[in-house]
Write a protein that holds these residues in place. Structure first.
Motif, PDB file in Angstrom:
ATOM      1  N   GLY A   1       0.789  -1.230   0.000  1.00 33.44           N
ATOM      2  CA  GLY A   1       0.000   0.000   0.000  1.00 33.44           C
ATOM      3  C   GLY A   1       0.817   1.273   0.000  1.00 33.44           C
ATOM      4  O   GLY A   1       0.262   2.360   0.113  1.00 33.44           O
ATOM      5  N   ALA A   2       2.141   1.170  -0.128  1.00 29.09           N
ATOM      6  CA  ALA A   2       2.988   2.366  -0.077  1.00 29.09           C
ATOM      7  C   ALA A   2       2.733   3.297  -1.260  1.00 29.09           C
ATOM      8  O   ALA A   2       2.967   4.497  -1.162  1.00 29.09           O
ATOM      9  N   PHE A   3       2.246   2.747  -2.363  1.00 24.59           N
ATOM     10  CA  PHE A   3       2.014   3.560  -3.550  1.00 24.59           C
ATOM     11  C   PHE A   3       0.542   3.935  -3.708  1.00 24.59           C
ATOM     12  O   PHE A   3       0.131   4.430  -4.745  1.00 24.59           O
ATOM     13  N   GLY A   4      -0.234   3.674  -2.698  1.00 24.81           N
ATOM     14  CA  GLY A   4      -1.646   4.033  -2.751  1.00 24.81           C
ATOM     15  C   GLY A   4      -2.537   2.836  -3.010  1.00 24.81           C
ATOM     16  O   GLY A   4      -2.092   1.805  -3.496  1.00 24.81           O
TER      17      GLY A   4
ATOM     18  N   CYS B   1      -4.912   2.149  -5.225  1.00 25.00           N
ATOM     19  CA  CYS B   1      -5.594   2.280  -6.512  1.00 25.00           C
ATOM     20  C   CYS B   1      -4.884   1.343  -7.483  1.00 25.00           C
ATOM     21  O   CYS B   1      -3.854   0.765  -7.162  1.00 25.00           O
ATOM     22  N   ASN B   2      -5.413   1.205  -8.657  1.00 24.35           N
ATOM     23  CA  ASN B   2      -4.825   0.275  -9.626  1.00 24.35           C
ATOM     24  C   ASN B   2      -3.371   0.620  -9.935  1.00 24.35           C
ATOM     25  O   ASN B   2      -2.513  -0.261  -9.970  1.00 24.35           O
ATOM     26  N   ILE B   3      -3.095   1.893 -10.173  1.00 25.72           N
ATOM     27  CA  ILE B   3      -1.726   2.299 -10.500  1.00 25.72           C
ATOM     28  C   ILE B   3      -0.807   2.058  -9.303  1.00 25.72           C
ATOM     29  O   ILE B   3       0.309   1.556  -9.452  1.00 25.72           O
ATOM     30  N   GLY B   4      -1.249   2.395  -8.111  1.00 23.31           N
ATOM     31  CA  GLY B   4      -0.445   2.202  -6.903  1.00 23.31           C
ATOM     32  C   GLY B   4      -0.142   0.736  -6.659  1.00 23.31           C
ATOM     33  O   GLY B   4       0.989   0.359  -6.340  1.00 23.31           O
ATOM     34  N   ARG B   5      -1.147  -0.107  -6.794  1.00 23.37           N
ATOM     35  CA  ARG B   5      -0.933  -1.548  -6.612  1.00 23.37           C
ATOM     36  C   ARG B   5       0.004  -2.102  -7.682  1.00 23.37           C
ATOM     37  O   ARG B   5       0.856  -2.939  -7.404  1.00 23.37           O
TER      38      ARG B   5
END
Length: 128
Positions: A62-65, A67-71
């Motif tokens: 979850g460090a990148f958020g 959302c689809n792009i973060g995952r």
């Protein structure tokens, strides 16, 4: 990762050269000197173990958020770290193995010296 891979490759070459020199009798050390050098290599291998544990902390879910792009970014980073043979963990593991093998090669050089000394002592005793 390419820099780590190149470093591991260079280290593997050094280890192969060391092993060949020890096996051919070109590197012969006293047991005390061999143990001191071997300890240095084992300490370096232990430090790599610490780095491998820290590497796992780099993969924060979850460090990148959320959302689809973060995952997708998180998964991409995890894949680079954990990829078999070419990931950071695999490279560090290989380097650790190489360092421990180098430590053993130095210990083997001392054992060869001791065996030679023992053989010479036996030969002297037979001739006396």
């Amino acid at each position: 990762m390419e820099g780590f891979a190149a470093g591991a490759s260079a280290l593997a070459g050094q280890a192969a050269g060391l092993r060949a020199a020890v096996d051919s009798g070109k590197v012969v050390m006293t047991p005390e000197a061999a143990e001191r050098v071997a300890k240095i290599y084992e300490d370096k291998a232990d430090k790599l173990q610490v780095k491998m544990r820290r590497t796992e902390r780099l993969i924060a879910k979850g460090a990148f958020g959320d959302c689809n792009i973060g995952r997708a970014l998180g998964q991409k980073f995890e894949d680079k770290v954990n990829a078999p043979e070419v990931g950071l963990v695999a490279i560090l593991t290989k380097m650790q193995e190489i360092l421990r093998n180098m430590a053993q090669a130095y210990r083997d050089s001392a054992r060869d010296m001791q065996n030679t000394d023992d053989e010479h002592a036996r030969n002297l005793n037979r001739n006396v």
